[in-house]
Motif scaffolding. Structure first.
Motif, short mmCIF file in Angstrom:
data_model
loop_
_atom_site.label_atom_id
_atom_site.label_comp_id
_atom_site.label_asym_id
_atom_site.label_seq_id
_atom_site.Cartn_x
_atom_site.Cartn_y
_atom_site.Cartn_z
N UNK A 217 1.11 -1.24 -0.13
CA UNK A 217 -0.13 0.23 -0.62
C UNK A 217 0.71 1.25 0.55
N UNK A 218 0.34 1.88 -0.90
CA UNK A 218 1.57 3.53 -0.66
C UNK A 218 0.85 4.29 0.39
N UNK A 219 1.81 4.19 1.57
CA UNK A 219 1.54 4.93 2.39
C UNK A 219 2.13 5.99 2.98
N UNK A 220 2.01 6.69 4.41
CA UNK A 220 3.01 7.42 3.87
C UNK A 220 4.86 7.59 4.17
N UNK A 221 5.09 6.36 4.57
CA UNK A 221 6.29 5.81 4.34
C UNK A 221 7.03 5.55 3.15
N UNK A 222 5.81 5.11 2.39
CA UNK A 222 5.72 5.36 0.60
C UNK A 222 6.30 6.60 -0.14
N UNK A 223 5.01 7.07 0.43
CA UNK A 223 5.38 8.77 -0.13
C UNK A 223 6.92 9.39 -0.18
N UNK A 224 7.76 9.35 1.46
CA UNK A 224 8.60 9.64 1.80
C UNK A 224 9.66 9.12 0.92
N UNK A 226 9.80 7.41 -1.89
CA UNK A 226 9.20 8.33 -3.65
C UNK A 226 10.60 9.26 -3.66
N UNK A 227 9.74 10.25 -3.11
CA UNK A 227 10.57 11.83 -3.01
C UNK A 227 12.23 10.75 -2.81
N UNK A 228 12.19 10.21 -1.96
CA UNK A 228 14.29 10.41 -1.48
C UNK A 228 14.49 9.85 -2.75
N UNK A 229 13.92 8.69 -3.10
CA UNK A 229 14.93 7.70 -4.06
C UNK A 229 14.86 8.52 -5.63
N UNK A 253 6.42 13.17 3.16
CA UNK A 253 6.67 13.59 2.63
C UNK A 253 7.03 15.29 1.73
N UNK A 254 5.74 15.62 3.17
CA UNK A 254 6.21 17.21 3.27
C UNK A 254 7.17 17.51 3.63
#
Length: 298
Positions: A217-224, A226-229, A253-254
């Protein structure tokens, strides 16, 4: 180092008058002349100070104009003001709806599902179990309903396409990252013009939803992550990144972005983000980067 104070109204309600700008200069004790970004919709003015001074100056400016219908921000005016990577949430950010609530409406469960959505976006319950609970209620819904919803009920947030197209025209890589579903993000990201999109995949069998989601699931950890990657992929400084969202699922992410913007966000998100936009549309994110309306690409 210099700072820049930005004032942004909604184009439907221009409010950045000469009097407002004069008061801004007085409150911030700056002798610099304003730069008009768009009529009485957006303007900015340079302010002496270091990056550490920005939050206090923003609070002072916000207090001075607490009853006025425009947003304010104070940001560094350095070389990374125009970002090279932009990540955006989808539901209630790039579009005006919550897709799962719209799906629930087709089976008469909007109120039940919306209540869970609201609690998850406020951070009162964990995102992943809340998502599974809501999706389970949609079991056996025909997949074809989604195409109809996108065509008839899903509307872009004002300024969404202009924001993404302008960023791309100036060399920014754009990514839609959503805790919602690939069946929505695919066509919506294409309509807006994102370079790529990441979202959760719904279980489907025989043309109907199974009531489950595929991991991860794309949760808050995944969003962050994705930004780092993406930041690593393009070899960017953290200051060169921008992210926008409205819910608790966006907080990490923010916080990771060089500039994290809470757009018409839940209270906890608005309080935590670098900048909050409550009045302007999504073109506010262009004004924050110093773009004038004459540079916009639609």
């Amino acid at each position: 180092m210099s700072l820049v104070a930005i004032l942004i109204a909604n184009a439907a309600r221009p409010a950045i008058t000469d009097a407002v700008l004069a008061e801004t200069r007085r409150v911030l004790r700056t002798e610099h002349q304003p730069r008009i970004l768009h009529g009485e919709v957006a303007a900015e003015v340079l302010v002496p100070g270091a990056a550490a001074d920005a939050p206090a100056l923003a609070r002072r400016l916000r207090a001075a104009f607490a009853s006025e219908p425009f947003d304010v921000a104070v940001l560094p005016a350095g070389p990374h003001r125009r970002k090279r990577l932009f990540l955006a949430d989808m539901d209630s950010t790039m579009i005006q709806q919550e897709c799962i609530d719209e799906l629930a409406d087709t089976v008469g469960l909007r109120d039940q599902v919306s209540a869970i959505t609201e609690r998850a976006m406020r951070g009162e319950i964990d995102f992943a179990p809340a998502l599974r609970e809501r999706v389970a209620l949609l079991r056996d819904l025909p997949v074809g309903v989604i195409d109809s919803l996108i065509a008839e009920h899903i509307t872009l947030m004002p300024g969404a396409r202009t924001l993404v197209q302008t960023c791309k025209a100036h060399g920014t890589h754009t990514c839609l990252v959503s805790g919602g579903f690939t069946l929505f993000t695919g066509p919506i990201s294409e309509k807006i013009g994102f370079d790529e999109a990441h979202a959760t995949t719904l279980g489907v069998a025989d043309g109907r939803l199974t009531g489950s989601v595929q991991e991860p699931i794309v949760d808050k950890a995944t969003k962050r992550a994705t930004l780092i990657n993406l930041r690593s992929r393009f070899g960017l400084d953290p200051a060169e990144t921008l992210a926008v969202g409205d819910g608790a699922n966006d907080l990490d992410m923010l916080g990771e972005a060089g500039l994290g913007v809470a757009f018409r966000a839940k209270p906890a998100v608005a309080a935590a983000a670098h900048v909050r936009i409550d009045h302007g549309d999504l073109t506010a994110l262009l004004y924050l980067q110093g773009y004038g309306a004459s540079e916009f690409v639609n």
